[in-house]
Design a protein around this motif. Structure first.
Motif, mmCIF file in Angstrom:
data_model
loop_
_atom_site.group_PDB
_atom_site.id
_atom_site.type_symbol
_atom_site.label_atom_id
_atom_site.label_comp_id
_atom_site.label_asym_id
_atom_site.label_seq_id
_atom_site.Cartn_x
_atom_site.Cartn_y
_atom_site.Cartn_z
ATOM 1 N N ASN A 232 -2.706 -42.001 54.285
ATOM 2 C CA ASN A 232 -1.886 -40.812 54.119
ATOM 3 C C ASN A 232 -2.792 -39.662 53.705
ATOM 4 O OD1 ASN A 232 -0.064 -38.829 53.462
ATOM 5 N ND2 ASN A 232 1.278 -40.165 52.301
ATOM 6 N N ARG A 233 -2.902 -38.641 54.547
ATOM 7 C CA ARG A 233 -3.799 -37.522 54.289
ATOM 8 C C ARG A 233 -3.080 -36.341 53.654
ATOM 9 N NH1 ARG A 233 -5.988 -36.751 60.155
ATOM 10 N NH2 ARG A 233 -3.772 -36.598 60.331
ATOM 11 N N ARG A 234 -1.859 -36.529 53.211
ATOM 12 C CA ARG A 234 -1.101 -35.421 52.631
ATOM 13 C C ARG A 234 -1.706 -35.001 51.300
ATOM 14 N NH1 ARG A 234 3.277 -34.861 55.685
ATOM 15 N NH2 ARG A 234 3.999 -36.677 56.798
ATOM 16 N N GLU A 235 -1.785 -33.713 51.123
ATOM 17 C CA GLU A 235 -2.336 -33.148 49.892
ATOM 18 C C GLU A 235 -1.297 -33.102 48.779
ATOM 19 O OE1 GLU A 235 -4.270 -28.906 48.447
ATOM 20 O OE2 GLU A 235 -4.116 -29.333 50.571
ATOM 21 N N HIS A 236 -0.007 -32.937 49.153
ATOM 22 C CA HIS A 236 1.054 -32.747 48.168
ATOM 23 C C HIS A 236 2.089 -33.869 48.250
ATOM 24 C CE1 HIS A 236 -0.472 -28.705 47.518
ATOM 25 N NE2 HIS A 236 -0.457 -28.518 48.825
ATOM 26 N N LEU A 237 2.604 -34.259 47.109
ATOM 27 C CA LEU A 237 3.655 -35.265 47.015
ATOM 28 C C LEU A 237 4.957 -34.700 47.565
ATOM 29 C CD1 LEU A 237 4.608 -38.016 45.875
ATOM 30 C CD2 LEU A 237 5.122 -36.810 43.749
ATOM 31 N N ARG A 238 5.621 -35.466 48.438
ATOM 32 C CA ARG A 238 6.903 -35.026 48.995
ATOM 33 C C ARG A 238 8.048 -35.517 48.123
ATOM 34 N NH1 ARG A 238 6.823 -37.610 54.634
ATOM 35 N NH2 ARG A 238 5.482 -39.040 53.529
ATOM 36 N N ASP B 185 12.824 -33.033 53.176
ATOM 37 C CA ASP B 185 11.985 -33.142 51.982
ATOM 38 C C ASP B 185 11.212 -31.843 51.796
ATOM 39 O OD1 ASP B 185 9.364 -33.378 53.407
ATOM 40 O OD2 ASP B 185 10.125 -35.338 53.986
ATOM 41 N N VAL B 186 10.654 -31.721 50.594
ATOM 42 C CA VAL B 186 9.897 -30.526 50.235
ATOM 43 C C VAL B 186 8.690 -30.950 49.404
ATOM 44 C CG1 VAL B 186 11.224 -30.095 48.136
ATOM 45 C CG2 VAL B 186 10.143 -28.183 49.291
ATOM 46 N N SER B 187 7.643 -30.150 49.450
ATOM 47 C CA SER B 187 6.462 -30.387 48.613
ATOM 48 C C SER B 187 5.908 -29.031 48.204
ATOM 49 C CB SER B 187 5.404 -31.178 49.387
ATOM 50 O OG SER B 187 4.762 -30.348 50.343
ATOM 51 N N ASP B 188 4.848 -29.040 47.414
ATOM 52 C CA ASP B 188 4.209 -27.785 47.031
ATOM 53 C C ASP B 188 3.607 -27.078 48.245
ATOM 54 O OD1 ASP B 188 4.863 -28.116 44.392
ATOM 55 O OD2 ASP B 188 2.878 -28.838 43.787
ATOM 56 N N GLY B 189 3.366 -27.821 49.320
ATOM 57 C CA GLY B 189 2.731 -27.236 50.503
ATOM 58 C C GLY B 189 3.672 -26.848 51.611
ATOM 59 N N LEU C 178 6.818 -27.920 58.214
ATOM 60 C CA LEU C 178 6.413 -26.522 58.063
ATOM 61 C C LEU C 178 5.538 -26.380 56.821
ATOM 62 C CD1 LEU C 178 9.888 -24.802 58.598
ATOM 63 C CD2 LEU C 178 8.196 -25.415 60.331
ATOM 64 N N GLN C 179 4.491 -25.586 56.941
ATOM 65 C CA GLN C 179 3.587 -25.338 55.811
ATOM 66 C C GLN C 179 3.696 -23.880 55.393
ATOM 67 O OE1 GLN C 179 -0.653 -25.444 56.743
ATOM 68 N NE2 GLN C 179 -0.976 -26.563 54.834
ATOM 69 N N PHE C 180 3.750 -23.655 54.067
ATOM 70 C CA PHE C 180 3.752 -22.275 53.590
ATOM 71 C C PHE C 180 2.492 -21.599 54.108
ATOM 72 C CE2 PHE C 180 6.171 -24.511 50.180
ATOM 73 C CZ PHE C 180 7.393 -23.901 50.422
ATOM 74 N N SER C 181 2.622 -20.427 54.709
ATOM 75 C CA SER C 181 1.456 -19.779 55.299
ATOM 76 C C SER C 181 0.536 -19.156 54.264
ATOM 77 C CB SER C 181 1.877 -18.717 56.327
ATOM 78 O OG SER C 181 2.671 -17.720 55.719
ATOM 79 N N ASP C 182 1.027 -19.026 53.011
ATOM 80 C CA ASP C 182 0.191 -18.450 51.971
ATOM 81 C C ASP C 182 -0.379 -19.508 51.033
ATOM 82 O OD1 ASP C 182 2.549 -19.141 50.755
ATOM 83 O OD2 ASP C 182 2.918 -17.192 49.857
ATOM 84 N N SER C 183 -0.270 -20.800 51.438
ATOM 85 C CA SER C 183 -0.799 -21.860 50.553
ATOM 86 C C SER C 183 -2.146 -22.344 51.010
ATOM 87 C CB SER C 183 0.170 -23.030 50.482
ATOM 88 O OG SER C 183 0.345 -23.621 51.739
#
Length: 90
Positions: A5-11, A34-38, A85-90
């Motif tokens: 799992n290469r995810r940076e943020h916990l979902r 789901d949502v995460s910090d990213g 979807l990734q926040f474009s400012d993260s």
């Protein structure tokens, strides 16, 4: 062996209605899974709603007591039941 799992943020599981604005598709009312910090995963079961990797969208959570901020996001993952979807400012 399972893929790493290469995810940076916990979902975190999170179901909410969101308004998604897209240049070609206009304004859509969709649900999150789901949502995460990213970023966030939006559920899309209508085959006519197609986003492409790299597409930019504006997302706003609906149904809150006060208007939520509008966040600019980028499509970074596509699956059979929706899009990541990734926040474009993260």
């Amino acid at each position: 062996m399972a893929a790493q799992n290469r995810r940076e943020h916990l979902r975190t599981a999170f179901s909410a209605k969101v308004s998604v604005e897209h240049a070609r598709l206009g304004s859509l009312l969709l649900s999150t899974r789901d949502v995460s910090d990213g970023g966030v995963f939006i559920v899309v079961t209508n085959a006519e709603i197609t986003l492409e990797l790299g597409d930019c969208v504006k997302v706003q959570v609906q149904g809150l007591p006060v208007p939520a901020p509008v966040r600019e996001m980028v499509v970074v993952r596509k699956s059979a039941d929706g899009y990541g979807l990734q926040f474009s400012d993260s």
